[in-house]
Each structure stands twice: as structure tokens, then as C-alpha cells.
Design a protein around this motif. Structure first.
Motif, PDB file in Angstrom:
ATOM      1  N   GLN A 159      11.333   7.343   4.930  1.00 51.83           N
ATOM      2  CA  GLN A 159      10.515   6.260   4.616  1.00 51.83           C
ATOM      3  C   GLN A 159       8.941   6.769   4.844  1.00 51.83           C
ATOM      4  O   GLN A 159       8.872   7.024   6.079  1.00 51.83           O
ATOM      5  CB  GLN A 159      10.725   5.178   5.337  1.00 51.83           C
ATOM      6  CG  GLN A 159       9.850   3.882   5.323  1.00 51.83           C
ATOM      7  CD  GLN A 159       9.638   3.234   4.033  1.00 51.83           C
ATOM      8  OE1 GLN A 159       9.046   3.543   3.444  1.00 51.83           O
ATOM      9  NE2 GLN A 159      10.691   2.072   3.981  1.00 51.83           N
ATOM     10  N   PRO A 160       8.072   6.785   3.741  1.00 43.27           N
ATOM     11  CA  PRO A 160       6.827   7.735   4.108  1.00 43.27           C
ATOM     12  C   PRO A 160       6.112   7.112   5.357  1.00 43.27           C
ATOM     13  O   PRO A 160       5.637   7.863   6.082  1.00 43.27           O
ATOM     14  CB  PRO A 160       6.034   7.574   2.856  1.00 43.27           C
ATOM     15  CG  PRO A 160       6.727   6.463   1.964  1.00 43.27           C
ATOM     16  CD  PRO A 160       7.901   6.292   2.695  1.00 43.27           C
ATOM     17  N   SER A 161       5.655   5.939   5.314  1.00 40.77           N
ATOM     18  CA  SER A 161       4.659   5.228   6.143  1.00 40.77           C
ATOM     19  C   SER A 161       4.834   4.119   6.882  1.00 40.77           C
ATOM     20  O   SER A 161       5.866   3.265   6.619  1.00 40.77           O
ATOM     21  CB  SER A 161       3.515   4.804   5.121  1.00 40.77           C
ATOM     22  OG  SER A 161       2.588   4.338   5.865  1.00 40.77           O
ATOM     23  N   ASN A 162       4.596   4.087   8.197  1.00 33.42           N
ATOM     24  CA  ASN A 162       4.745   2.838   9.138  1.00 33.42           C
ATOM     25  C   ASN A 162       3.943   1.430   8.344  1.00 33.42           C
ATOM     26  O   ASN A 162       4.398   0.757   8.406  1.00 33.42           O
ATOM     27  CB  ASN A 162       3.995   3.182  10.306  1.00 33.42           C
ATOM     28  CG  ASN A 162       5.181   4.062  11.264  1.00 33.42           C
ATOM     29  OD1 ASN A 162       6.135   4.267  11.124  1.00 33.42           O
ATOM     30  ND2 ASN A 162       4.435   4.834  12.063  1.00 33.42           N
ATOM     31  N   TYR A 163       2.746   1.695   8.013  1.00 27.92           N
ATOM     32  CA  TYR A 163       1.886   0.850   7.435  1.00 27.92           C
ATOM     33  C   TYR A 163       1.375   1.081   6.134  1.00 27.92           C
ATOM     34  O   TYR A 163       0.924   1.875   5.712  1.00 27.92           O
ATOM     35  CB  TYR A 163       0.639   0.472   8.607  1.00 27.92           C
ATOM     36  CG  TYR A 163       1.267   0.114   9.914  1.00 27.92           C
ATOM     37  CD1 TYR A 163       1.763  -1.112  10.341  1.00 27.92           C
ATOM     38  CD2 TYR A 163       1.206   1.066  10.682  1.00 27.92           C
ATOM     39  CE1 TYR A 163       2.176  -1.451  11.535  1.00 27.92           C
ATOM     40  CE2 TYR A 163       1.771   0.964  12.127  1.00 27.92           C
ATOM     41  CZ  TYR A 163       1.856  -0.264  12.627  1.00 27.92           C
ATOM     42  OH  TYR A 163       2.277  -0.475  13.823  1.00 27.92           O
ATOM     43  N   TRP A 164       1.675   0.123   5.193  1.00 32.87           N
ATOM     44  CA  TRP A 164       0.658   0.039   3.966  1.00 32.87           C
ATOM     45  C   TRP A 164      -0.344  -0.844   3.944  1.00 32.87           C
ATOM     46  O   TRP A 164      -0.138  -2.017   4.104  1.00 32.87           O
ATOM     47  CB  TRP A 164       1.686  -0.474   3.068  1.00 32.87           C
ATOM     48  CG  TRP A 164       2.777   0.603   2.679  1.00 32.87           C
ATOM     49  CD1 TRP A 164       4.036   1.022   3.503  1.00 32.87           C
ATOM     50  CD2 TRP A 164       2.894   1.874   1.685  1.00 32.87           C
ATOM     51  NE1 TRP A 164       4.713   1.984   2.841  1.00 32.87           N
ATOM     52  CE2 TRP A 164       4.207   2.636   2.027  1.00 32.87           C
ATOM     53  CE3 TRP A 164       2.123   2.089   0.736  1.00 32.87           C
ATOM     54  CZ2 TRP A 164       4.631   3.646   1.219  1.00 32.87           C
ATOM     55  CZ3 TRP A 164       2.543   3.223  -0.099  1.00 32.87           C
ATOM     56  CH2 TRP A 164       3.777   3.819   0.258  1.00 32.87           C
ATOM     57  N   LEU A 165      -1.562  -0.379   3.889  1.00 33.83           N
ATOM     58  CA  LEU A 165      -2.949  -1.166   3.727  1.00 33.83           C
ATOM     59  C   LEU A 165      -3.247  -1.397   2.322  1.00 33.83           C
ATOM     60  O   LEU A 165      -3.609  -0.218   1.678  1.00 33.83           O
ATOM     61  CB  LEU A 165      -3.965  -0.476   4.754  1.00 33.83           C
ATOM     62  CG  LEU A 165      -3.478  -0.500   6.142  1.00 33.83           C
ATOM     63  CD1 LEU A 165      -4.751  -0.048   6.945  1.00 33.83           C
ATOM     64  CD2 LEU A 165      -3.128  -1.772   6.885  1.00 33.83           C
ATOM     65  N   HIS A 166      -3.674  -2.512   1.824  1.00 24.10           N
ATOM     66  CA  HIS A 166      -4.125  -2.653   0.523  1.00 24.10           C
ATOM     67  C   HIS A 166      -5.271  -3.603   0.698  1.00 24.10           C
ATOM     68  O   HIS A 166      -5.496  -4.549   1.071  1.00 24.10           O
ATOM     69  CB  HIS A 166      -2.926  -3.425  -0.481  1.00 24.10           C
ATOM     70  CG  HIS A 166      -1.898  -2.521  -0.456  1.00 24.10           C
ATOM     71  ND1 HIS A 166      -0.696  -2.662   0.388  1.00 24.10           N
ATOM     72  CD2 HIS A 166      -1.698  -1.619  -1.363  1.00 24.10           C
ATOM     73  CE1 HIS A 166       0.188  -1.730  -0.098  1.00 24.10           C
ATOM     74  NE2 HIS A 166      -0.368  -1.200  -1.179  1.00 24.10           N
ATOM     75  N   THR A 167      -6.682  -2.949  -0.138  1.00 27.09           N
ATOM     76  CA  THR A 167      -7.417  -3.474  -0.255  1.00 27.09           C
ATOM     77  C   THR A 167      -7.573  -4.499  -1.272  1.00 27.09           C
ATOM     78  O   THR A 167      -7.036  -4.393  -2.272  1.00 27.09           O
ATOM     79  CB  THR A 167      -8.848  -2.667  -0.375  1.00 27.09           C
ATOM     80  OG1 THR A 167      -8.442  -1.940  -1.789  1.00 27.09           O
ATOM     81  CG2 THR A 167      -8.879  -1.767   0.720  1.00 27.09           C
ATOM     82  N   ASN A 168      -8.262  -5.657  -1.276  1.00 28.77           N
ATOM     83  CA  ASN A 168      -8.462  -6.812  -2.244  1.00 28.77           C
ATOM     84  C   ASN A 168      -9.330  -6.253  -3.557  1.00 28.77           C
ATOM     85  O   ASN A 168     -10.047  -5.305  -3.097  1.00 28.77           O
ATOM     86  CB  ASN A 168      -8.764  -8.061  -1.962  1.00 28.77           C
ATOM     87  CG  ASN A 168      -8.120  -8.984  -2.323  1.00 28.77           C
ATOM     88  OD1 ASN A 168      -7.547  -8.858  -3.518  1.00 28.77           O
ATOM     89  ND2 ASN A 168      -7.750 -10.036  -1.417  1.00 28.77           N
ATOM     90  N   MET A 169      -9.318  -6.679  -4.580  1.00 32.04           N
ATOM     91  CA  MET A 169     -10.300  -6.318  -5.813  1.00 32.04           C
ATOM     92  C   MET A 169     -11.532  -7.102  -5.428  1.00 32.04           C
ATOM     93  O   MET A 169     -11.691  -8.148  -4.590  1.00 32.04           O
ATOM     94  CB  MET A 169      -9.659  -6.889  -6.910  1.00 32.04           C
ATOM     95  CG  MET A 169      -8.307  -6.470  -7.223  1.00 32.04           C
ATOM     96  SD  MET A 169      -8.052  -4.843  -7.746  1.00 32.04           S
ATOM     97  CE  MET A 169      -7.639  -4.136  -6.272  1.00 32.04           C
TER      98      MET A 169
END
Length: 274
Positions: free
Chosen positions: A232-242
Motif C-alpha cells: 500500500q503506497p502511502s499512509n496519508y493521501w492529501l488532496h487540495t481543493n479546486m
């Protein structure tokens, strides 16, 4: 092509994260990819011409001249906005070998099939076995099953949700490499998996990106990483808003974009002053 403030918002958001983690005393390795092959005009359906190839053809330049020009322009904008440069800035064309090796591992593990020189990921079979698929975007396996859009040039796939990890290139395609399957080029999702794990290891802390990349891009990255090394690549996925302007997402297709230059000069119909 030329970056607008909507693109810059994502990079600046992660610049703040990078600065804050460094401020807290963490040793941060910040990897930011340059996608210089594999971005097709219709990315989600993996159809159409490669965007860089198209521009090179129109301007009668080598694809790498286009890449160089936009990379330099991008760095100039990042400097204007006082973003720190990343620790490593790998390019997709510089990591073709790693991508071919990853495709081979996915094939060896039974999560892909080769068809007429292209290699496709078995998305539905993967999702049945691994509950991770769909967790980032909240899409369910049922959503995939009903995905029966009649996609162009996709008749060789076993299921509409399967995606290409290696694509056989047409004769007139400018950017192509030898591989065990065909002379072709890697899929857009694949390069991010190959480059992130090369420099951050098979399991790392944070993976970032814009909100619009959750599906299919980031879901497919997870599938590729688990499919190649059961990691599983990553502990946390952070996504910025548009970034919104007048209540609408800033995008080239809507014609409501502002470049950083225009922001500073005020030379835009969208702003009254710089």
C-alpha cells in the motif's frame, strides 16, 4: 501547457505542508513529478494524441523542446510564488526502465494481461480481492461494474474499467520506446507509481495531488503498487481543493483562468488591478 493559478494552488498548498513539516523538525524528501509522456488528450479514457506530441507536431519541434520550455516556465512561476523547489523532480521519460519493470511485476503477479502489444490492468478482478480499491474516492465495485461506456479504441480490453499500463504506439507517434510487449509508451497512472516508490520506497508517508485526481488516477496508483509488490503506497493521501473564480472551478476549458503574470500585472479581464 502554461500554468494558471488553479494549478499553482495545488503546488503552493504542498509548499506550505513541506515548510511546516520542515519547521516541525522532520527531514522531508519532497518528490514532485514532471509528466512529460503519457498524458493523452482524453486521459480518463486513454484515447487521443499525447499532449506533448501534439504540441510538438503543431510547432515542428522535438517533443523534448516542448518539455524543456514548459518546465522552465513552470520553474519561473514557482519562483515568482516563492515555492521551494522539491528535493527530487523526476521526469516520466527518465524512468521508462522502472516503468517497464513495474509492468512486468504486475503481469507476473497476475493482475494484468497483454493484448496486441498493449498491457491492461485487471481492475475488476483486483477490486474483488482488495478492498483498498475505491477507498480514496468512495467509489464502490458496483460503480465499476456499471461502467459500460462504449470507449473509443478500447475494444481489446476485457472490461471497460481496465486501464492501460503500457500502450502500443502508432507508427506516427513521436514518443515511444522498446519494451517486451511492443514499441510504445507507459500509461499515465504508471509513471507516478514507479517514480514515487523509486525515491520514497515501497511504503511512504504522504501522497499529494488535486481533488480531481482521486479517481481514477490515485485509485489506479494504489492498484498498481499493490499489484506489483503487495505494498500500500502511502499512509496519508492529501488532496487540495479546486481554486474557484466567481463560484466556478478555474479551468482552461471554461476560459476563466488567470496566470501568475496576469495576477501581478493586472492584465486580465478577470481582475481590476494587479
Amino acid at each position: 501547457s502554461n500554468v494558471h493559478l488553479g494549478n499553482c494552488r495545488t503546488f503552493t498548498s504542498f509548499d506550505v505542508v513541506y515548510r511546516y513539516l520542515t519547521f516541525l523538525g522532520y527531514k522531508v524528501r519532497y518528490v514532485r513529478n514532471i509528466t512529460d509522456v503519457g498524458h493523452l488528450e482524453n486521459d480518463e479514457e486513454m484515447t487521443g494524441e499525447d499532449k506533448i506530441t501534439k504540441k510538438a507536431r503543431l510547432e515542428q519541434l522535438e517533443p523534448m523542446e516542448i518539455v524543456q520550455r514548459y518546465t522552465k516556465g513552470f520553474h519561473k512561476v514557482m519562483a515568482q510564488l516563492n515555492n521551494h523547489p522539491p528535493s527530487i523532480e523526476p521526469s516520466a521519460t527518465g524512468h521508462i526502465i522502472e516503468q517497464i519493470e513495474m509492468v512486468q511485476k504486475i503481469l507476473d503477479n497476475g493482475y494484468a494481461y497483454e493484448r496486441n502489444g498493449s498491457v491492461y490492468f485487471k481492475t475488476v478482478q483486483f477490486a474483488e480481492k482488495h478492498e483498498e480499491y475505491g477507498q480514496i474516492s468512495g467509489k464502490k465495485l458496483e460503480d465499476l461494474r456499471v461502467e459500460t461506456r462504449d470507449l473509443k479504441a478500447q475494444s481489446e480490453k476485457d472490461h471497460p474499467a481496465d486501464f492501460a499500463i503500457w500502450m502500443k504506439a502508432a507508427d506516427d507517434h513521436l514518443m515511444k520506446w522498446n519494451s517486451p510487449w511492443s514499441v510504445g509508451f507507459p500509461g499515465w497512472h504508471l509513471e507516478c507509481s514507479a517514480m514515487s516508490t523509486k525515491y520514497l520506497g515501497s511504503h511512504f508517508d504522504i501522497h499529494g495531488g488535486g481533488n480531481d485526481l482521486k479517481f481514477p488516477h490515485h485509485e489506479n496508483e494504489v492498484a498498481q503498487n499493490i499489484g506489483s509488490c503487495n505494498c500500500q503506497p502511502s499512509n496519508y493521501w492529501l488532496h487540495t481543493n479546486m481554486l474557484l473564480m466567481n463560484g466556478k472551478k478555474m479551468s482552461k476549458s471554461d476560459g476563466n483562468t488567470i496566470s501568475p503574470d496576469e495576477l501581478f500585472t493586472g492584465d486580465s479581464p478577470h481582475v481590476t488591478k494587479g
